[in-house]
Design a protein around this motif. Structure first.
Motif, PDB file in Angstrom:
ATOM      1  N   SER A 124      89.817 -30.674   8.259  1.00 30.57           N
ATOM      2  CA  SER A 124      89.556 -29.428   7.544  1.00 30.57           C
ATOM      3  C   SER A 124      88.714 -29.679   6.302  1.00 30.57           C
ATOM      4  O   SER A 124      87.852 -28.871   5.947  1.00 30.57           O
ATOM      5  N   ALA A 125      88.949 -30.811   5.637  1.00 29.12           N
ATOM      6  CA  ALA A 125      88.163 -31.151   4.454  1.00 29.12           C
ATOM      7  C   ALA A 125      86.709 -31.403   4.843  1.00 29.12           C
ATOM      8  O   ALA A 125      85.778 -30.985   4.151  1.00 29.12           O
ATOM      9  N   ILE A 126      86.508 -32.073   5.962  1.00 30.93           N
ATOM     10  CA  ILE A 126      85.148 -32.346   6.439  1.00 30.93           C
ATOM     11  C   ILE A 126      84.439 -31.038   6.754  1.00 30.93           C
ATOM     12  O   ILE A 126      83.277 -30.833   6.385  1.00 30.93           O
ATOM     13  N   VAL A 127      85.144 -30.142   7.424  1.00 28.34           N
ATOM     14  CA  VAL A 127      84.539 -28.867   7.779  1.00 28.34           C
ATOM     15  C   VAL A 127      84.215 -28.057   6.518  1.00 28.34           C
ATOM     16  O   VAL A 127      83.168 -27.420   6.422  1.00 28.34           O
ATOM     17  N   ALA A 175      83.442 -29.349   3.609  1.00 27.10           N
ATOM     18  CA  ALA A 175      82.267 -30.009   3.018  1.00 27.10           C
ATOM     19  C   ALA A 175      80.998 -29.630   3.778  1.00 27.10           C
ATOM     20  O   ALA A 175      79.969 -29.317   3.183  1.00 27.10           O
ATOM     21  N   ASP A 176      81.081 -29.647   5.100  1.00 24.01           N
ATOM     22  CA  ASP A 176      79.925 -29.272   5.937  1.00 24.01           C
ATOM     23  C   ASP A 176      79.442 -27.867   5.608  1.00 24.01           C
ATOM     24  O   ASP A 176      78.249 -27.620   5.468  1.00 24.01           O
ATOM     25  N   GLY A 203      80.195 -26.087   2.890  1.00 22.56           N
ATOM     26  CA  GLY A 203      79.949 -25.848   1.474  1.00 22.56           C
ATOM     27  C   GLY A 203      78.638 -26.418   0.960  1.00 22.56           C
ATOM     28  O   GLY A 203      78.002 -25.814   0.101  1.00 22.56           O
ATOM     29  N   GLU A 204      78.231 -27.554   1.496  1.00 18.61           N
ATOM     30  CA  GLU A 204      77.036 -28.222   0.948  1.00 18.61           C
ATOM     31  C   GLU A 204      75.800 -27.330   0.931  1.00 18.61           C
ATOM     32  O   GLU A 204      75.168 -27.170  -0.108  1.00 18.61           O
ATOM     33  N   PRO A 205      75.432 -26.703   2.064  1.00 15.68           N
ATOM     34  CA  PRO A 205      74.246 -25.841   2.006  1.00 15.68           C
ATOM     35  C   PRO A 205      74.420 -24.635   1.092  1.00 15.68           C
ATOM     36  O   PRO A 205      73.444 -23.997   0.715  1.00 15.68           O
ATOM     37  N   LEU A 223      78.111 -26.004  -2.861  1.00 15.58           N
ATOM     38  CA  LEU A 223      79.408 -26.554  -3.277  1.00 15.58           C
ATOM     39  C   LEU A 223      79.395 -28.070  -3.073  1.00 15.58           C
ATOM     40  O   LEU A 223      78.765 -28.577  -2.170  1.00 15.58           O
ATOM     41  N   GLU A 224      80.130 -28.735  -3.939  1.00 15.84           N
ATOM     42  CA  GLU A 224      80.150 -30.185  -3.877  1.00 15.84           C
ATOM     43  C   GLU A 224      81.575 -30.681  -4.003  1.00 15.84           C
ATOM     44  O   GLU A 224      82.311 -30.240  -4.893  1.00 15.84           O
ATOM     45  N   LEU A 225      81.986 -31.575  -3.119  1.00 13.63           N
ATOM     46  CA  LEU A 225      83.269 -32.252  -3.285  1.00 13.63           C
ATOM     47  C   LEU A 225      83.058 -33.274  -4.389  1.00 13.63           C
ATOM     48  O   LEU A 225      82.632 -34.397  -4.141  1.00 13.63           O
ATOM     49  N   PRO A 243      87.711 -35.817  -0.589  1.00 15.49           N
ATOM     50  CA  PRO A 243      88.900 -34.978  -0.446  1.00 15.49           C
ATOM     51  C   PRO A 243      90.186 -35.797  -0.507  1.00 15.49           C
ATOM     52  O   PRO A 243      90.245 -36.891   0.037  1.00 15.49           O
ATOM     53  N   PRO A 270      88.219 -23.215   7.078  1.00 22.82           N
ATOM     54  CA  PRO A 270      87.647 -23.893   5.905  1.00 22.82           C
ATOM     55  C   PRO A 270      86.241 -23.359   5.597  1.00 22.82           C
ATOM     56  O   PRO A 270      85.863 -23.247   4.428  1.00 22.82           O
ATOM     57  N   GLY A 271      85.486 -23.017   6.649  1.00 22.86           N
ATOM     58  CA  GLY A 271      84.139 -22.500   6.442  1.00 22.86           C
ATOM     59  C   GLY A 271      84.159 -21.172   5.718  1.00 22.86           C
ATOM     60  O   GLY A 271      83.322 -20.909   4.840  1.00 22.86           O
TER      61      GLY A 271
END
Lengths: 708, 708
Positions: free
Chosen positions: A315-318, A320-321, A323-325, A328-330, A354, A445-446
């Motif tokens: 879920s954290a990876i999703v 990040a995926d 959020g980046e575009p 958002l930044e982890l 995360p 998460p998205g």
């Protein structure tokens, strides 16, 4: 404004067109008023019935023996005008016309709508509709509506108001929100908007103390500037305005035109308006739900740094995926944060972002540890939002999380958001707790990432010193521009290049050094710096290149003389009837990057400034952005930043950086010019407008005035 | 393959690591097997207990007095190896290791995982995990799992199998599907994948007659070609494979690397693979739900023409808005269709597309009319899909629609899809009916549009004559290329331009006419057509321009001589240690559009061909597309079609059209070369590769071989 709001608070409602057929719009309205407990008086009207649903039924509006604050009309179109006349006689302030058969139905309907409006205007009656589902005041149980708005389940009272040009689709949005626990204030389906339109309602709702957020579904509008003003006011009041523009693509717009009969403006202009005013654009039903949840939290991240913690690495990876575009930044966590985390996160977990709390962490035994972990990341200055991934965490774990996060959130300025995917049968109780402490819970998460990014952008807009007026020209300069315009544009239509450039120069946009000659005149060669360009000057020849009216790269006096001669000959040959005003000799711009700038004075949006990549890039990149005029340099920078060719301006490919600041000034100046002279200027085309290492320069320009 | 499938059908399961602490993974597994009614024998193992949950508890695997088909291990990592050894002695075919503490946890764990695999391999044991949630066979109630997979609510049996590298997030997907009424076959969370990996499982599931659709969440993999093969096979079998790639952005990938320890390939390569194999990419949970519903319908539109009909004009507009960029079109209806519609649609409605049935149309009274209307649009040859907007239509109306559409759908080859936004409390019964007749119901018009467009694309992929092998070079040609490669690439590393070009020419890619000279040699001027280019040739000077090793636009013999002299001098001055192989004299390409083509031989995906905009556009557009080699010309065309600079090839800006066909041939040839010589070729860079009005030509090229 105050006046319009009383539409929603009638002390009495008359409904014309009730009948034993309970499916009739009028019957539905009365039944809803009764069923949901409207506290005012209800007057059903139909000469055929003595009573309706246990209420006395009146033969006509005139027969009603009390003041009527609102009349709801559900009779067929043919009967509407006489009812309006009766309303006028009775001094009714507001009417809702549910019936169709007006503008949307052809010539007869158009005439009927015109007459209706005429009667209403002269009597001071304000109208919602016709051809609409009507409205409901959910707090006061006023149902001046039929169809889905009146059906079970009733919406719960809340702080969201909805204005929609499509009753059916708009109410689909309301139902999805209701299913997610969101309550409503007013729901208004506006139909043909022949009198009261969406924007007027939005303005009124901004003044309604019970409305905290407004959602609007709009297919078209007559006055983009009114929406602009409403958007600006909504932003400054901090009442978010979520807007769904229907009919954005060619076929969507075609469908829109056939659906209502409203004027559909260009989608690019709408988007510019959204960006300038902080209106939040939505394009999916679940987006509305998610954004309302996020706004309801009432906390806005001051940046894009997010700490993600939870029990699901995927879920954290999703997150990040997604959020980046969106910016958002982890973020990196400080050493102190990691030290605090190390004390409460199991060693097989992770204390960097995360943060992996490890499976099963959300349990009563970990209550204090969880609190410490969340507080630690909230205290980290890099963190602007905390996202907690419950993922599939079940009933007990979700409750623990809700209690801990709720307690921590109370004292926190930063938003906490949650992703939970467990079935609502498991999490209902936890969701209720989260709702009470205004922590939004998202279904993926998205979707959480999208909502957080929206909050970041909304806060940025709120914080922006929003000077929509650019640095003003002096009064002398403005009047000089206007004097020139009046002198040169006496007859309207297209101005010549030299006139266009003179006006733009006065307005603050640098132009190339030009000299106009009547015939071959080599002497001016000494007055200019080669290479030179010559162009035929004629209001009758808009496309000079095509007829051989332009020569470039002139390096010698002899070349200059022959070039002038040649363009004059070509013009006489290919455009024998054109009135030739001479030949323009200009210094050629040999450096810099070509942009195109222009103004479109749109019937709905007023003057809009467009800037795009020029030269060979125009067709290749289809690269342009626009904003409603006037605007400041900050907005100019933002526009340039959105261009695909932006990096060429910064000296890409080893070139030196170009003067973006001068370009921003020129765009703001153009926007001011377009705004101040909007009554005269229909179109401006500055092409090319070169951005140079120092300054900018317009090498060609065309101003088109409204026909007189 | 058949072997692997027996993993899911054990006649007996032993669970090592049960305890009175019912939260322990092993305890959860046994409880799930009991609770959900697994029909085989269950052997709990723990020397401390005589019995567990009413079952006899064994001291060790060795003590079990019956064959064991599957062992589930939930003991701490330190204890796992001895259990595996016991499994080897007992000849257990399959083991699921739930425990963490392996590769993901540092050096000790890496060594433990290596040892574990060693024992398993030598004993022929296949392993799921370690560090995973395990798997469940929903049909047979086999639960070799813990955590959310074992919790209520149990998934219903169905035809979807899920393979996920993240147990927590993967099961979030499963729960969302379950909430939408979708049933499952197998759910497998693979964890570290030290033995059995996702792709092997996908291959096995393709052979499972009960699995009709596969959903996979994958963060990384070791062998992209295996996924490629699985994707091709899934497509040819008509079993849709939905794949969610986690870790697609930089920070997502970073998070992925910290989460499992898998190898994350480049996202561009994954996307190329998806396009080449018909794997359906998903990036949101509701996308999985919607696509599974759409696939479950089992009908595939043969084009993008959609007829939209219903009671909400706004919903039709939103469908059109969402559909247009996805290639869907609200098609024109034939005259005959409109005539049929006119008989059953009220006159205030609309009989063109979108068809407005008018409010309240979905009622028992209109049952026959609705049937006629839907049949009319289904019969229209322009219509490939029918979308019915129920929008807020309530209980009774939805039931009428479900009955009518269900009956019509039975005999229809074209798909019917529905948008409904009424609360499920109202529509549960209707949704059940729709489900029975396999008509997918979506929660928004946009989601309906997205699903329909996905079906259109899937069918197109299925129909495509999918020759992944390009038109072959002759055996003679191939061996000539290979001989040249062997001769020139004896030592590996970068080849010179002239060698690189010789090889590419042999492989079917046209190159410029070049002559290599050792020193100043004016005579060759007569043998070539000016303008010419000279370039220094040296394997030690990869960047020739930077040291003054290139001269262009040479028009005369004298210029040629001085240029050769100059580049030699520059090379000696700036790269005194470089071994100079001479000077390359080439005909200069003065026409055409510059592309860049190349090959990357990736460790996960093998040779991948990349093509992009060249010259000034490279940096500006960041415009490139890739596909896994080898591929055919059809794929080349598709690649070129995805380039932002595509329209430049068609003769934009008044230019003549360029030879796209020759470019497609060249790309296919490059892909074949890269594939056949993958053991030797590490990288190819053809830059620039000019597309000419007739043909293409490589003006420079670099081949890099693997080091020997």
């Amino acid at each position: 404004m105050q006046k319009l709001m009383s539409l929603f608070e009638p002390r009495s409602v008359a409904v014309v067109g009730v009948s034993d057929d309970l499916g009739r719009p009028g019957s539905q309205a009365v039944r809803a008023l009764l069923k949901y407990g409207y506290a005012g008086r209800i007057f059903p009207v139909n000469p055929k019935y003595p009573a309706f649903q246990g209420l006395k039924c009146y033969a006509s509006i005139a027969d009603i023996d009390a003041p009527v604050d609102l009349v709801v009309i559900g009779v067929p179109a043919q009967g509407v005008l006489s009812v309006i006349e009766a309303c006028a006689a009775k001094q009714v302030p507001f009417v809702v016309i549910l019936s169709g058969g007006f503008r949307e139905s052809g010539p007869d309907g158009i005439e009927r709508e015109r007459r209706m409006l005429e009667i209403a205007r002269s009597a001071g009656i304000r109208i919602v509709g016709p051809n609409c589902l009507g409205f409901a005041n959910i707090h006061a149980n006023v149902y001046a509506a039929f169809g889905s708005i009146t059906r079970e389940p009733k919406l719960s009272p809340g702080a969201v108001s909805l204005v929609t040009q499509s009753g059916g689709f708009g109410y689909s949005i309301a139902l999805a929100c209701a299913e997610a626990g969101i309550g409503f204030r007013h729901v208004i389906a506006t139909g043909n908007e022949s009198d009261i339109d969406s924007v007027e309602l939005i303005e009124a709702l901004l003044d309604d103390s019970e409305t905290r957020t407004i959602v609007a579904y709009i297919e078209g509008m007559k006055d983009g500037r009114a929406l602009y003003d409403a958007g600006c006011r909504a932003l400054s009041l901090g009442k978010p305005l979520l807007l769904w523009k229907g009919g954005i693509t060619e076929q969507g717009a075609r469908a829109a035109a056939s659906h209502t009969a409203s004027l559909t403006g260009t989608y690019d202009f709408y988007r510019a308006l959204f960006k300038q005013t902080g209106i939040v654009e939505v394009q999916e039903i679940h987006e509305v739900v998610d954004y309302l949840k996020a706004f309801n939290g009432g906390k806005f991240p001051s940046g894009g740094g997010v700490a993600v913690l939870g029990v699901s690495g995927g879920s954290a990876i999703v997150f990040a995926d997604a959020g980046e575009p969106l910016g958002l930044e982890l973020c990196e966590l400080g050493e102190k944060t990691q030290q605090r985390l190390a004390k409460v996160v199991p060693s097989i977990g992770a204390i960097h972002n995360p943060i992996d709390l490890t499976a099963g962490y959300f349990s009563a035994a970990n209550q204090e540890k969880l609190e410490t972990a969340v507080k630690a990341v909230l205290d980290d200055p890099n963190v602007h939002t905390v996202c907690v991934n419950l993922a599939t965490t079940g009933k007990a774990g979700s409750l623990v999380a809700a209690e801990v996060l709720g307690a921590v959130a109370l004292g926190a300025a930063k938003p906490i958001v949650v992703f939970s995917s467990a079935p609502s049968s498991e999490t209902a109780e936890a969701l209720h707790l989260f709702d009470e402490v205004k922590i939004p819970v998202f279904r993926s998460p998205g979707r959480a990432a999208k909502a957080v990014s929206m909050l970041v952008k909304y806060r940025q807009m709120r914080q922006r010193t929003h000077a929509v007026t650019p640095p003003a020209l002096s009064v002398r300069e403005v009047s000089s521009v206007q004097a020139t315009l009046s002198r040169l544009g006496a007859t309207g239509g297209a101005l010549s290049e030299i006139d266009s450039k003179a006006i733009l120069a006065a307005a603050g946009i640098p132009v190339t050094k030009d000299i106009i000659v009547r015939g071959v005149d080599g002497n001016i060669f000494e007055k200019m710096i080669a290479p030179l360009v010559v162009k035929i000057v004629s209001r009758d020849i808009p496309h000079k290149t095509e007829i051989g009216g332009v020569k470039v790269g002139i390096a010698t006096r002899a070349e200059l003389e022959s070039s002038i001669d040649e363009v004059l000959k070509n013009a006489r040959k290919h455009a024998p009837n054109a009135q030739l005003d001479g030949v323009l000799v200009s210094e050629m711009v040999i450096d810099g990057f070509e942009l195109i700038a222009g103004v479109v004075n749109d019937v709905v949006f007023g003057p809009v400034v467009v800037v795009g990549a020029g030269g060979i890039y125009t067709e290749l990149l289809r690269d342009s952005v626009c904003r409603l005029a006037p605007f400041d340099e900050e907005t100019s920078y933002e526009m340039l930043g959105e261009l695909k060719c932006r990096r060429m301006l910064d000296g890409a490919r080893g070139g030196i950086p170009l003067d973006v600041r001068a370009m921003a000034k020129a765009l703001a100046a153009l926007s001011q010019f377009a705004w101040e002279n909007r009554a005269q200027v229909r179109e401006v085309d500055v092409n090319p407008l070169f951005v140079l290492p120092y300054g900018v320069i317009a090498a060609d320009a065309l101003i088109v005035l409204h026909e007189r």
